[in-house]
Design a protein around this motif. Sequence first.
Motif, PDB file in Angstrom:
ATOM      1  N   ALA A 236      13.512  17.751  15.216  1.00  0.00           N
ATOM      2  CA  ALA A 236      14.798  17.511  15.200  1.00  0.00           C
ATOM      3  C   ALA A 236      14.747  15.930  15.296  1.00  0.00           C
ATOM      4  CB  ALA A 236      15.462  18.426  16.446  1.00  0.00           C
ATOM      5  N   GLY A 237      15.802  15.850  15.219  1.00  0.00           N
ATOM      6  CA  GLY A 237      16.802  14.732  14.991  1.00  0.00           C
ATOM      7  C   GLY A 237      16.268  13.647  13.993  1.00  0.00           C
ATOM      8  N   GLY A 238      15.590  12.287  14.003  1.00  0.00           N
ATOM      9  CA  GLY A 238      15.155  11.589  13.504  1.00  0.00           C
ATOM     10  C   GLY A 238      16.357  10.273  12.584  1.00  0.00           C
ATOM     11  N   ARG A 239      15.873   9.282  11.283  1.00  0.00           N
ATOM     12  CA  ARG A 239      16.743   7.976  11.169  1.00  0.00           C
ATOM     13  C   ARG A 239      17.810   8.711  10.244  1.00  0.00           C
ATOM     14  NH1 ARG A 239      11.930   6.238  14.266  1.00  0.00           N
ATOM     15  NH2 ARG A 239      12.826   4.520  15.582  1.00  0.00           N
ATOM     16  N   THR A 240      18.756   7.836   9.922  1.00  0.00           N
ATOM     17  CA  THR A 240      19.361   7.764   8.928  1.00  0.00           C
ATOM     18  C   THR A 240      18.837   6.683   8.103  1.00  0.00           C
ATOM     19  OG1 THR A 240      21.528   7.214  10.241  1.00  0.00           O
ATOM     20  CG2 THR A 240      20.827  10.000   9.806  1.00  0.00           C
ATOM     21  N   PRO A 241      20.358   6.772   6.724  1.00  0.00           N
ATOM     22  CA  PRO A 241      20.793   5.356   5.867  1.00  0.00           C
ATOM     23  C   PRO A 241      20.288   4.296   7.184  1.00  0.00           C
ATOM     24  CG  PRO A 241      21.299   7.498   4.899  1.00  0.00           C
ATOM     25  CD  PRO A 241      20.821   7.597   5.965  1.00  0.00           C
ATOM     26  N   SER A 242      22.012   3.992   7.422  1.00  0.00           N
ATOM     27  CA  SER A 242      21.704   2.919   8.371  1.00  0.00           C
ATOM     28  C   SER A 242      21.717   2.100   9.306  1.00  0.00           C
ATOM     29  CB  SER A 242      23.350   3.143   9.185  1.00  0.00           C
ATOM     30  OG  SER A 242      23.302   3.961  10.263  1.00  0.00           O
ATOM     31  N   ASP A 243      19.773   3.260  10.128  1.00  0.00           N
ATOM     32  CA  ASP A 243      18.885   3.114  10.205  1.00  0.00           C
ATOM     33  C   ASP A 243      17.845   1.665  10.270  1.00  0.00           C
ATOM     34  OD1 ASP A 243      20.010   4.605  12.830  1.00  0.00           O
ATOM     35  OD2 ASP A 243      19.011   6.221  11.932  1.00  0.00           O
ATOM     36  N   ASP A 248      16.567   0.535   0.498  1.00  0.00           N
ATOM     37  CA  ASP A 248      18.013   1.800  -0.053  1.00  0.00           C
ATOM     38  C   ASP A 248      17.120   3.302   0.362  1.00  0.00           C
ATOM     39  OD1 ASP A 248      19.940   2.541  -0.923  1.00  0.00           O
ATOM     40  OD2 ASP A 248      19.488   1.497  -2.843  1.00  0.00           O
ATOM     41  N   PHE A 249      17.372   3.783   0.924  1.00  0.00           N
ATOM     42  CA  PHE A 249      16.223   5.170   1.617  1.00  0.00           C
ATOM     43  C   PHE A 249      17.655   6.146   1.027  1.00  0.00           C
ATOM     44  CE2 PHE A 249      12.218   4.098   2.767  1.00  0.00           C
ATOM     45  CZ  PHE A 249      11.893   3.820   1.789  1.00  0.00           C
ATOM     46  N   SER A 250      17.431   6.876  -0.037  1.00  0.00           N
ATOM     47  CA  SER A 250      18.967   7.898   0.952  1.00  0.00           C
ATOM     48  C   SER A 250      18.005   8.903   1.998  1.00  0.00           C
ATOM     49  CB  SER A 250      18.965   9.303  -0.988  1.00  0.00           C
ATOM     50  OG  SER A 250      17.577   9.312  -0.610  1.00  0.00           O
ATOM     51  N   GLN A 251      19.227   9.756   2.574  1.00  0.00           N
ATOM     52  CA  GLN A 251      18.704  10.781   3.570  1.00  0.00           C
ATOM     53  C   GLN A 251      17.359  12.036   2.805  1.00  0.00           C
ATOM     54  OE1 GLN A 251      20.157  10.387   6.688  1.00  0.00           O
ATOM     55  NE2 GLN A 251      18.207  11.520   7.434  1.00  0.00           N
ATOM     56  N   ASP A 252      17.362  11.770   2.181  1.00  0.00           N
ATOM     57  CA  ASP A 252      16.594  13.380   1.579  1.00  0.00           C
ATOM     58  C   ASP A 252      14.764  12.296   1.507  1.00  0.00           C
ATOM     59  OD1 ASP A 252      17.732  14.924   1.385  1.00  0.00           O
ATOM     60  OD2 ASP A 252      18.399  14.855  -0.534  1.00  0.00           O
ATOM     61  N   GLU A 253      14.931  10.788   1.044  1.00  0.00           N
ATOM     62  CA  GLU A 253      13.828  10.571   1.032  1.00  0.00           C
ATOM     63  C   GLU A 253      13.352   9.837   2.103  1.00  0.00           C
ATOM     64  OE1 GLU A 253      14.419   7.327  -2.706  1.00  0.00           O
ATOM     65  OE2 GLU A 253      15.787   6.921  -1.248  1.00  0.00           O
ATOM     66  N   ILE A 254      14.290   9.704   3.263  1.00  0.00           N
ATOM     67  CA  ILE A 254      14.289   9.490   5.095  1.00  0.00           C
ATOM     68  C   ILE A 254      13.425  10.758   4.921  1.00  0.00           C
ATOM     69  CG2 ILE A 254      14.207   8.900   7.423  1.00  0.00           C
ATOM     70  CD1 ILE A 254      16.689   6.986   5.587  1.00  0.00           C
ATOM     71  N   ASP A 255      14.190  12.287   4.986  1.00  0.00           N
ATOM     72  CA  ASP A 255      13.971  13.247   5.436  1.00  0.00           C
ATOM     73  C   ASP A 255      11.630  13.471   4.895  1.00  0.00           C
ATOM     74  OD1 ASP A 255      16.057  13.343   6.683  1.00  0.00           O
ATOM     75  OD2 ASP A 255      16.693  14.721   5.252  1.00  0.00           O
ATOM     76  N   ASP A 259       8.793  13.512   7.245  1.00  0.00           N
ATOM     77  CA  ASP A 259       7.637  14.836   7.020  1.00  0.00           C
ATOM     78  C   ASP A 259       5.931  15.054   6.673  1.00  0.00           C
ATOM     79  OD1 ASP A 259      10.411  16.862   7.751  1.00  0.00           O
ATOM     80  OD2 ASP A 259      10.466  16.720   5.502  1.00  0.00           O
ATOM     81  N   GLU A 260       6.739  13.530   6.167  1.00  0.00           N
ATOM     82  CA  GLU A 260       5.187  13.169   5.827  1.00  0.00           C
ATOM     83  C   GLU A 260       3.911  13.163   7.057  1.00  0.00           C
ATOM     84  OE1 GLU A 260       2.128  11.426   2.623  1.00  0.00           O
ATOM     85  OE2 GLU A 260       4.352  11.705   1.951  1.00  0.00           O
ATOM     86  N   PHE A 261       5.441  11.576   7.106  1.00  0.00           N
ATOM     87  CA  PHE A 261       4.421  10.575   8.661  1.00  0.00           C
ATOM     88  C   PHE A 261       4.830  10.938  10.246  1.00  0.00           C
ATOM     89  CE2 PHE A 261       4.141   8.346   4.557  1.00  0.00           C
ATOM     90  CZ  PHE A 261       3.221   8.407   4.509  1.00  0.00           C
ATOM     91  N   GLY A 262       6.209  11.496  10.552  1.00  0.00           N
ATOM     92  CA  GLY A 262       6.402  11.979  11.626  1.00  0.00           C
ATOM     93  C   GLY A 262       7.609  11.359  11.639  1.00  0.00           C
ATOM     94  N   SER A 263       8.072  11.493  12.798  1.00  0.00           N
ATOM     95  CA  SER A 263       9.509  11.466  12.957  1.00  0.00           C
ATOM     96  C   SER A 263       9.794   9.660  13.216  1.00  0.00           C
ATOM     97  CB  SER A 263      10.432  12.031  13.694  1.00  0.00           C
ATOM     98  OG  SER A 263       9.393  11.608  15.444  1.00  0.00           O
ATOM     99  N   GLU A 264       8.232   8.891  13.354  1.00  0.00           N
ATOM    100  CA  GLU A 264       8.699   7.832  14.587  1.00  0.00           C
ATOM    101  C   GLU A 264       8.232   6.656  13.566  1.00  0.00           C
ATOM    102  OE1 GLU A 264       9.375   6.557  16.881  1.00  0.00           O
ATOM    103  OE2 GLU A 264      10.133   8.893  17.628  1.00  0.00           O
ATOM    104  N   TRP A 265       7.669   7.146  11.775  1.00  0.00           N
ATOM    105  CA  TRP A 265       7.438   6.089  10.876  1.00  0.00           C
ATOM    106  C   TRP A 265       8.012   4.938  11.100  1.00  0.00           C
ATOM    107  CZ3 TRP A 265       9.867   4.440   6.672  1.00  0.00           C
ATOM    108  CH2 TRP A 265      10.917   4.949   6.544  1.00  0.00           C
ATOM    109  N   GLY A 266       8.941   5.256  10.847  1.00  0.00           N
ATOM    110  CA  GLY A 266       9.859   3.469  11.073  1.00  0.00           C
ATOM    111  C   GLY A 266      10.331   2.986  12.240  1.00  0.00           C
TER     112      GLY A 266
END
Length: 267
Positions: A236-243, A248-255, A259-266
């Motif tokens: 659950a949760g995760g980052r959004t573009p403003s983070d 220049d990532f969309s929300q879909d790209e961040i998701d 999904d691939e590297f875990g919620s703490e990849w950024g």
Amino acid sequence: GSVVSVSVVLGAETTNALLTSVPAVFHAGVNDVLLAGLALAVAQWRRSRGGHGDEVLVDVEGHGRQEGLVDGADLSRTVGWFTSLFPVRLAAGTLSWAEVCAGGSGVGGVVKRVKEDLRQIPDNGVGYGLLRYLNPETERVLSGLPSPQIGFNYLGRVNVAGVEDWAMGGGVNDDMPVARALQVDAVTRDRVDGPCLEATWSWPRTLLAERDVRDLAELWFQALGGITAHATRPGAGGRTPSDLPLVDFSQDEIDELEDEFGSEWGA
């Protein structure tokens, strides 16, 4: 003089999560979460009465203490609020109420959208009044737009002890026009059993029935409970573009990355 109000209190366990773990999971603020819950509640309240629309227009009030607006500003010797007031349009989506209450996967998407909507507002909305009332060009545009029927103000967290000396609110002239059909003033108070969110809902008695307002207040608490339940789920949760302002990532790209590297990849 026609305004009446009801107050409701959220339990300490859910309130504590809304102040700590839930914002942390979404890299968000408490206001983001509370407004996401309000958007979900209003949308459901409308649907239950035959209404439509998944967007909610709200006047958000803030303290307006933005030191960064003026170089060298120092607010450490000031007391109280300067106050900012600005409208926001929040997208609640079309989730079923059962999914909201159960904390389903779509709930996280609503929180992220509301968070991003609020992040797009420059300087937390403190400049809106200048644009609305003092700039002739923007005043003509903004004055022609719909005005919010709901006002929301989260006053933060206070300790119950000594509240008499720093009571929030104050007297108003009974002849003063009511600004909105419904006003929500919320505050977290530290109690013996833990922090509890208290919300006072106020409205002119001729516009709404008390039962309808209480229904909406209950729906808001149900939505906040659903958001809290969702935040405990794995992934659950995760980052959004403003983070991530440097890319220049969309929300879909961040998701996809999460999904691939875990919620703490950024991090």
